[in-house]
Write an enzyme that holds these catalytic residues in place. Sequence first.
Site, short mmCIF file in Angstrom:
data_model
loop_
_atom_site.label_atom_id
_atom_site.label_comp_id
_atom_site.label_asym_id
_atom_site.label_seq_id
_atom_site.Cartn_x
_atom_site.Cartn_y
_atom_site.Cartn_z
N LEU A 124 -5.95 -8.33 -0.11
CA LEU A 124 -4.95 -7.98 -1.13
C LEU A 124 -3.58 -7.77 -0.48
CD1 LEU A 124 -4.15 -6.95 -4.05
CD2 LEU A 124 -4.92 -4.70 -3.32
N PRO A 127 2.44 -8.42 4.06
CA PRO A 127 3.47 -7.70 4.81
C PRO A 127 4.47 -6.99 3.90
CG PRO A 127 3.08 -9.85 5.80
CD PRO A 127 2.25 -9.81 4.54
N ALA A 129 3.84 -6.21 0.65
CA ALA A 129 3.14 -5.63 -0.51
C ALA A 129 1.96 -4.77 -0.05
CB ALA A 129 2.65 -6.76 -1.43
N SER A 131 1.48 -0.53 -0.73
CA SER A 131 1.18 0.34 -1.87
C SER A 131 1.53 -0.36 -3.19
CB SER A 131 1.99 1.64 -1.77
OG SER A 131 1.44 2.45 -0.75
N ILE A 158 -6.21 -6.94 7.09
CA ILE A 158 -7.48 -7.25 6.43
C ILE A 158 -8.66 -6.89 7.35
CG2 ILE A 158 -8.86 -9.01 5.25
CD1 ILE A 158 -6.04 -8.25 3.94
N SER A 159 -9.40 -5.88 6.93
CA SER A 159 -10.55 -5.43 7.74
C SER A 159 -11.64 -6.49 7.71
CB SER A 159 -11.12 -4.13 7.17
OG SER A 159 -10.10 -3.17 7.03
N GLN A 280 -13.56 36.08 16.16
CA GLN A 280 -13.36 36.00 14.71
C GLN A 280 -12.32 34.95 14.31
OE1 GLN A 280 -11.64 39.27 12.37
NE2 GLN A 280 -13.46 39.18 11.10
N GLU A 364 -7.06 1.52 1.86
CA GLU A 364 -7.61 1.46 0.50
C GLU A 364 -6.87 2.42 -0.43
OE1 GLU A 364 -11.78 0.92 0.07
OE2 GLU A 364 -11.76 -0.77 1.44
N1 CAA Z 1 -9.10 -0.07 -13.37
C1 CAA Z 1 -8.88 -1.06 -14.27
N2 CAA Z 1 -7.63 -1.55 -14.53
C2 CAA Z 1 -6.60 -1.02 -13.83
C3 CAA Z 1 -6.77 0.02 -12.89
C4 CAA Z 1 -8.09 0.49 -12.66
N3 CAA Z 1 -8.32 1.46 -11.76
N4 CAA Z 1 -5.56 0.34 -12.38
C5 CAA Z 1 -4.67 -0.46 -12.99
N5 CAA Z 1 -5.30 -1.27 -13.85
C6 CAA Z 1 -4.71 -2.27 -14.75
C7 CAA Z 1 -3.79 -1.60 -15.75
O1 CAA Z 1 -4.49 -1.17 -16.88
C8 CAA Z 1 -2.82 -2.73 -16.06
O2 CAA Z 1 -3.43 -3.65 -16.94
P1 CAA Z 1 -2.82 -3.87 -18.43
O3 CAA Z 1 -1.42 -4.37 -18.23
O4 CAA Z 1 -3.74 -4.89 -19.03
O5 CAA Z 1 -2.87 -2.54 -19.09
C9 CAA Z 1 -2.69 -3.46 -14.73
O6 CAA Z 1 -3.87 -3.14 -13.99
C10 CAA Z 1 -1.48 -3.02 -13.95
O7 CAA Z 1 -1.59 -1.65 -13.70
P2 CAA Z 1 -0.34 -0.73 -13.34
O8 CAA Z 1 0.73 -0.96 -14.35
O9 CAA Z 1 -0.84 0.64 -13.17
O10 CAA Z 1 0.13 -1.39 -11.96
P3 CAA Z 1 1.15 -0.86 -10.88
O11 CAA Z 1 1.91 -2.01 -10.35
O12 CAA Z 1 1.91 0.31 -11.40
O13 CAA Z 1 0.19 -0.40 -9.66
C11 CAA Z 1 -1.11 1.10 -8.35
C12 CAA Z 1 -0.73 0.58 -9.74
C13 CAA Z 1 -2.16 2.15 -8.62
C14 CAA Z 1 0.07 1.76 -7.64
C15 CAA Z 1 -1.66 -0.07 -7.50
O14 CAA Z 1 -0.64 -0.96 -7.12
C16 CAA Z 1 -2.38 0.41 -6.26
O15 CAA Z 1 -3.53 0.84 -6.33
N6 CAA Z 1 -1.74 0.32 -5.09
C17 CAA Z 1 -2.42 0.60 -3.83
C18 CAA Z 1 -3.02 -0.64 -3.27
C19 CAA Z 1 -4.09 -0.38 -2.29
O16 CAA Z 1 -4.90 0.50 -2.45
N7 CAA Z 1 -4.13 -1.19 -1.23
C20 CAA Z 1 -5.15 -1.14 -0.27
C21 CAA Z 1 -5.73 -2.51 -0.08
S1 CAA Z 1 -7.30 -2.65 0.65
C22 CAA Z 1 -7.09 -2.19 2.26
O17 CAA Z 1 -6.70 -1.11 2.52
C23 CAA Z 1 -7.37 -3.15 3.36
C24 CAA Z 1 -8.71 -3.07 3.93
O18 CAA Z 1 -9.18 -4.04 4.45
C25 CAA Z 1 -9.45 -1.80 3.93
#
Ligand code: CAA
Length: 380
Positions: A124, A127, A129, A131, A158-159, A280, A364
């Site tokens: 997901l 660079p 994108a 949070s 990407i893990s 303590q 995550e």
């Molecule tokens: N479940 C279902 N739908 C969801 C949802 C959820 N938990 N969260 C959001 N959505 C839906 C919303 O309902 C919306 O849909 P509709 O338009 O149909 O209503 C759509 O998704 C967009 O949602 P938002 O408007 O809330 O989107 P946003 O741009 O404001 O972003 C955010 C929300 C929570 C900040 C999100 O961008 C986010 O979680 N960011 C963090 C990303 C992240 O965790 N990255 C880590 C990647 S994995 C990793 O770390 C690498 C690895 O290998 C371990």
Amino acid sequence: MNFSLTEDQLAIREMAREFAEKEVAVRAAAIDKESAFPQDLFDLMVRMGFTGLCVPEKYGGSGGNQLDKVIVVEEIAKKCAATAAVLSIHMLFAFLLLKFGSEEQKKKYLPEVTSGGCLAAFALTEPGAGSDAGSARTTAILDEASGEYVINGTKCFISGGGRAKYVALIALTQPEKGLKGFSCILVERGTPGFSVGKTEEKMGLHGSETVELIFENCRVPRENLLGEEGKGFKYAMIGLDAARIGIAAQALGIAEGALEEAVKYMHQRVQFGKPIAELQGLQWYIADMATKMEAAKWLTYYAAYLESAGLPHTKEAAMAKLNASENARFVTNLALQIHGGYGYMKDYPLERMYRDAKITEIYEGTSEIHKVVISRAVLG
Ligand code: CAA
């Protein structure tokens, strides 16, 4: 309300604990020192059925639910956070397939990534994108003539991406539609135009490889679309809700492992003519650590219970990950402090645990993103 684990869950915990104590603990320091992906331990986890948890047997899985996964990840993380991360992050691919894949896709991919020994990854982040996942720019444009998606872009952090046979890629199939233009595309290693870029050098979690994935006119057949076009962002969010419970379990395990080390050390270490367990000031550290850890445990188990029961759990998963990861940093810090100068040395596992704990507040979803998710849910 029932706070007891079932017979099956107790048996899984016993199995995971034995595996962690006999196989993982002895390897943890070397995995960290050599930044060595624990392939041998991954293979063992495949044989023990851990990689098949949460997937029905008919698709090669070993059944069970999110709470079973939490229990296993927690036990392994007590001894080696990197090995626990490898398992937990790998499982996100199967989760997405099970939830959104067609019957044909489930039959094709799930046996390989559960009992077949193939590693899988989820891509997901980019660079530009992190949070703000919705600002990702990788495209997968359908070429109607050939019936193939043409993928261009770079994913980072990407893990497991370097070793994964399959990657669940989030890319824009219709860039003009914004968040509703994302889709989830399955890409196989070896597909022309798909290559692995640099491997990151990290502060901790050395055994879990973190890489860049590069797509240059990479073509995959239309059938590699997971679920529906335009639903990729939603799928990613739903997947992360479940995956964050796994990271909470990892953080919980790290904290439990650190607390165990601190308790052992306090009984052995004599200063001022008595074991330091009798001081303590340090006893109060232990009280704080144990209390916070218990709270993290029940939030994590509760989020896992909700997910397993098919109940809404976005807020609770975010709370569990926020709480357990901040707690892991708190507990590893105090456990290291209790060890004094020895805690800072690589002869003891605390400095590794402290470094490994930090990432749980970042990947995550950062703690700050979890606060966004939680406050949106509470405020409406
Ligand atoms: N479940 C279902 N739908 C969801 C949802 C959820 N938990 N969260 C959001 N959505 C839906 C919303 O309902 C919306 O849909 P509709 O338009 O149909 O209503 C759509 O998704 C967009 O949602 P938002 O408007 O809330 O989107 P946003 O741009 O404001 O972003 C955010 C929300 C929570 C900040 C999100 O961008 C986010 O979680 N960011 C963090 C990303 C992240 O965790 N990255 C880590 C990647 S994995 C990793 O770390 C690498 C690895 O290998 C371990």
